[in-house]
Design a protein around this motif. Structure first.
Motif, PDB file in Angstrom:
ATOM      1  N   HIS A 215      29.149  35.235  -5.896  1.00 60.94           N
ATOM      2  CA  HIS A 215      29.150  35.700  -7.283  1.00 60.94           C
ATOM      3  C   HIS A 215      27.975  35.063  -8.023  1.00 60.94           C
ATOM      4  O   HIS A 215      27.782  33.845  -7.962  1.00 60.94           O
ATOM      5  CB  HIS A 215      30.468  35.324  -7.959  1.00 60.94           C
ATOM      6  CG  HIS A 215      31.672  35.791  -7.200  1.00 60.94           C
ATOM      7  ND1 HIS A 215      31.910  37.117  -6.931  1.00 60.94           N
ATOM      8  CD2 HIS A 215      32.700  35.094  -6.627  1.00 60.94           C
ATOM      9  CE1 HIS A 215      33.043  37.236  -6.239  1.00 60.94           C
ATOM     10  NE2 HIS A 215      33.529  36.019  -6.045  1.00 60.94           N
ATOM     11  N   GLU A 231      17.534  41.921  -9.287  1.00 58.03           N
ATOM     12  CA  GLU A 231      18.066  43.211  -8.850  1.00 58.03           C
ATOM     13  C   GLU A 231      18.198  43.266  -7.335  1.00 58.03           C
ATOM     14  O   GLU A 231      19.185  43.792  -6.802  1.00 58.03           O
ATOM     15  CB  GLU A 231      17.170  44.351  -9.355  1.00 58.03           C
ATOM     16  CG  GLU A 231      17.235  44.568 -10.857  1.00 58.03           C
ATOM     17  CD  GLU A 231      18.658  44.791 -11.350  1.00 58.03           C
ATOM     18  OE1 GLU A 231      19.399  45.587 -10.719  1.00 58.03           O
ATOM     19  OE2 GLU A 231      19.052  44.163 -12.348  1.00 58.03           O
ATOM     20  N   LYS A 234      21.231  41.219  -6.279  1.00 59.03           N
ATOM     21  CA  LYS A 234      22.470  41.931  -6.589  1.00 59.03           C
ATOM     22  C   LYS A 234      22.759  43.008  -5.550  1.00 59.03           C
ATOM     23  O   LYS A 234      23.902  43.206  -5.126  1.00 59.03           O
ATOM     24  CB  LYS A 234      22.379  42.540  -7.995  1.00 59.03           C
ATOM     25  CG  LYS A 234      22.437  41.501  -9.106  1.00 59.03           C
ATOM     26  CD  LYS A 234      21.904  42.024 -10.422  1.00 59.03           C
ATOM     27  CE  LYS A 234      22.707  43.142 -11.009  1.00 59.03           C
ATOM     28  NZ  LYS A 234      22.193  43.527 -12.351  1.00 59.03           N
ATOM     29  N   GLN A 235      21.713  43.694  -5.093  1.00 59.16           N
ATOM     30  CA  GLN A 235      21.886  44.756  -4.099  1.00 59.16           C
ATOM     31  C   GLN A 235      22.248  44.197  -2.723  1.00 59.16           C
ATOM     32  O   GLN A 235      22.958  44.845  -1.946  1.00 59.16           O
ATOM     33  CB  GLN A 235      20.592  45.583  -3.996  1.00 59.16           C
ATOM     34  CG  GLN A 235      20.264  46.387  -5.233  1.00 59.16           C
ATOM     35  CD  GLN A 235      21.318  47.428  -5.556  1.00 59.16           C
ATOM     36  OE1 GLN A 235      21.860  48.092  -4.675  1.00 59.16           O
ATOM     37  NE2 GLN A 235      21.633  47.588  -6.839  1.00 59.16           N
ATOM     38  N   SER A 237      23.899  41.284  -2.037  1.00 60.81           N
ATOM     39  CA  SER A 237      25.140  40.508  -1.940  1.00 60.81           C
ATOM     40  C   SER A 237      26.260  41.353  -1.359  1.00 60.81           C
ATOM     41  O   SER A 237      26.283  42.585  -1.485  1.00 60.81           O
ATOM     42  CB  SER A 237      25.541  39.957  -3.315  1.00 60.81           C
ATOM     43  OG  SER A 237      25.728  41.014  -4.242  1.00 60.81           O
ATOM     44  N   GLN A 242      30.630  39.691  -7.406  1.00 66.77           N
ATOM     45  CA  GLN A 242      30.429  40.075  -8.804  1.00 66.77           C
ATOM     46  C   GLN A 242      29.109  39.500  -9.308  1.00 66.77           C
ATOM     47  O   GLN A 242      28.828  38.320  -9.109  1.00 66.77           O
ATOM     48  CB  GLN A 242      31.586  39.570  -9.670  1.00 66.77           C
ATOM     49  CG  GLN A 242      32.914  40.232  -9.331  1.00 66.77           C
ATOM     50  CD  GLN A 242      33.960  39.966 -10.401  1.00 66.77           C
ATOM     51  OE1 GLN A 242      33.697  40.113 -11.594  1.00 66.77           O
ATOM     52  NE2 GLN A 242      35.157  39.599  -9.971  1.00 66.77           N
ATOM     53  N   ASN A 243      28.325  40.348  -9.923  1.00 65.69           N
ATOM     54  CA  ASN A 243      27.036  39.945 -10.467  1.00 65.69           C
ATOM     55  C   ASN A 243      27.031  40.222 -11.960  1.00 65.69           C
ATOM     56  O   ASN A 243      27.180  41.365 -12.395  1.00 65.69           O
ATOM     57  CB  ASN A 243      25.902  40.700  -9.779  1.00 65.69           C
ATOM     58  CG  ASN A 243      25.918  40.493  -8.280  1.00 65.69           C
ATOM     59  OD1 ASN A 243      25.795  39.378  -7.809  1.00 65.69           O
ATOM     60  ND2 ASN A 243      26.095  41.578  -7.519  1.00 65.69           N
TER      61      ASN A 243
END
Length: 307
Positions: A215, A231, A234-235, A237, A242-243
Motif C-alpha cells: 500500500h 503512476e 501504482k500500475q 503493485s 491500495q494507492n
C-alpha cells in the motif's frame, strides 16, 4: 528495562562485529492484537521520531517495533556521515530475525521516503512479511536526493563515473550535504551502485516482484518524487494494493502536525483493512495531547538507557 506507564521496552542488539542496533518495542494496548508492525525510519530520522505513528498503531491493536539503523542519527553504532541504504537493509533483516520466532500475528513493514526501496526489497526476501505500507516512497533515489539538495550534487554523473571505474576512492573523505546532513558522498555513491539502488528501474522491479500487498501513500504536492514514476509504481503493485494520493501534501510534511495526523489516520485504516477483514473494527484516533504525553515519557525512558 520497561516503564510501567507506557510499557516501552528498549534494547540494543549486538552484532558479531560488536556494532549495536537500538530497538524500541511498544505492545498493543488492546486485548486483541491484529498484527506486528516494524517501522523503518526514513533518512535523517530516528526510532523516537515515529512515536506519533506508534501511538496510533498500538491504540488500534498492533505491536510495534522501531529501530535506529547503524550509521544514522539515532542511538545505534556509528554516525550519519557513513549512512548507507545497504546498512538499513541489513539492519531491517536483523530486526526481523530477532523478533520472528515470537511472531504469532501477521507482520507488516512500514516506512517512508528514502527508506521505502529498502522495505520493498526486503519484502521480496522474507516470506513472513505479509504487507508493506510506504508513505512518500522514493523510487528514483538519485533524482530525489539531487532535487532535495541545496547544491548540485551531480549524483547521476558520479554514479556513472563509479560504474566506469573513473571515480576516486569511495572512502575519500569529501563530504556531501544530503537533505541537510553531511555524509561521505563517495561512500554513498558506491553503495547505491554496488547494491543496485541507483536506478529507478531496479526499484520498480522490486515493486513488480512483490507477491504481497504494498500500500502506497503519495503526496500530491511532492516536488521530489517524479509523478510518472508514481503512476508506474501504482500500475505495478499487486492487485488489491491500495494507492492513495493526498492532495496538497508535500514530501517533507514531518513538521506539520495536521498533515502527520492525516497520514497516521490513513495508515491505520489501511492496515486495519488488510489484517482485520474478519472483524468489524472501527479505527480509534488518539488525542494529540495524549500522544505528546506518551512522547515525553518515551524520551525520558530513552535518555536513561545505557548502550
Amino acid at each position: 528495562m520497561t516503564t510501567k506507564a507506557e510499557n516501552i521496552h528498549g534494547e540494543f542488539l549486538e552484532k558479531e562485529s560488536g556494532e549495536k542496533i537500538f530497538l524500541l518495542h511498544s505492545p498493543s494496548k488492546l486485548v486483541k492484537t491484529y498484527g506486528h508492525v516494524i517501522i523503518v525510519p526514513p533518512y535523517g530520522r530516528n526510532a523516537h521520531n515515529s512515536v506519533f505513528l506508534t501511538q496510533y498503531l498500538v491504540q488500534n491493536g498492533f505491536d510495534v517495533t522501531r529501530f535506529d539503523p547503524r550509521f544514522s542519527v539515532g542511538r545505534s553504532t556509528g554516525n550519519v556521515e557513513k549512512y548507507k541504504l545497504s546498512v538499513v537493509q541489513q539492519d531491517l533483516m536483523t530486526v526481523i530475525e530477532h523478533i520472528e520466532d515470537s511472531l504469532n500475528v501477521p507482520l507488516c513493514i512500514l516506512t517512508m521516503s528514502l527508506s521505502s526501496p529498502v522495505a520493498w526489497r526486503v519484502a521480496n526476501k522474507v516470506p513472513k512479511i505479509q504487507s508493506v505500507v510506504t508513505t512518500v516512497g522514493v523510487i528514483d533515489i538519485v533524482d530525489t536526493v539531487e532535487k532535495a539538495a541545496k547544491d548540485e550534487l551531480f549524483l547521476s554523473e558520479r554514479c556513472e563515473m563509479y560504474r566506469r571505474g573513473e571515480l576516486f576512492d569511495p572512502s575519500h573523505t569529501m563530504m556531501t550535504e544530503v537533505l541537510g546532513l553531511d555524509i561521505y558522498g563517495q561512500e554513498f555513491v558506491a553503495d547505491l551502485v554496488n547494491n543496485d539502488f541507483c536506478n529507478a528501474s531496479s526499484v520498480l522491479e522490486d515493486i513488480k516482484s512483490l507477491q504481497i500487498p504494498t500500500h502506497m501513500i503519495f503526496a500530491g504536492n511532492d516536488k521530489w518524487v517524479r509523478p510518472d514514476l508514481v503512476e508506474q509504481a501504482k500500475q505495478l503493485s499487486l492487485k488489491g494494493s491500495q494507492n492513495i494520493v493526498i492532495p496538497d501534501l508535500p514530501h517533507d510534511f514531518g513538521g506539520n502536525a495536521v498533515a502527520a495526523k492525516r497520514i497516521c489516520e490513513k495508515i491505520v485504516k489501511l492496515i486495519l483493512q488488510e489484517f482485520c477483514q474478519e472483524y468489524e473494527v472501527t479505527p480509534f484516533f488518539p488525542r494529540v495531547v495524549d500522544i505528546v504525553r506518551s512522547a515525553s515519557v518515551e524520551a525520558k525512558y530513552i535518555s536513561k538507557m545505557i548502550c
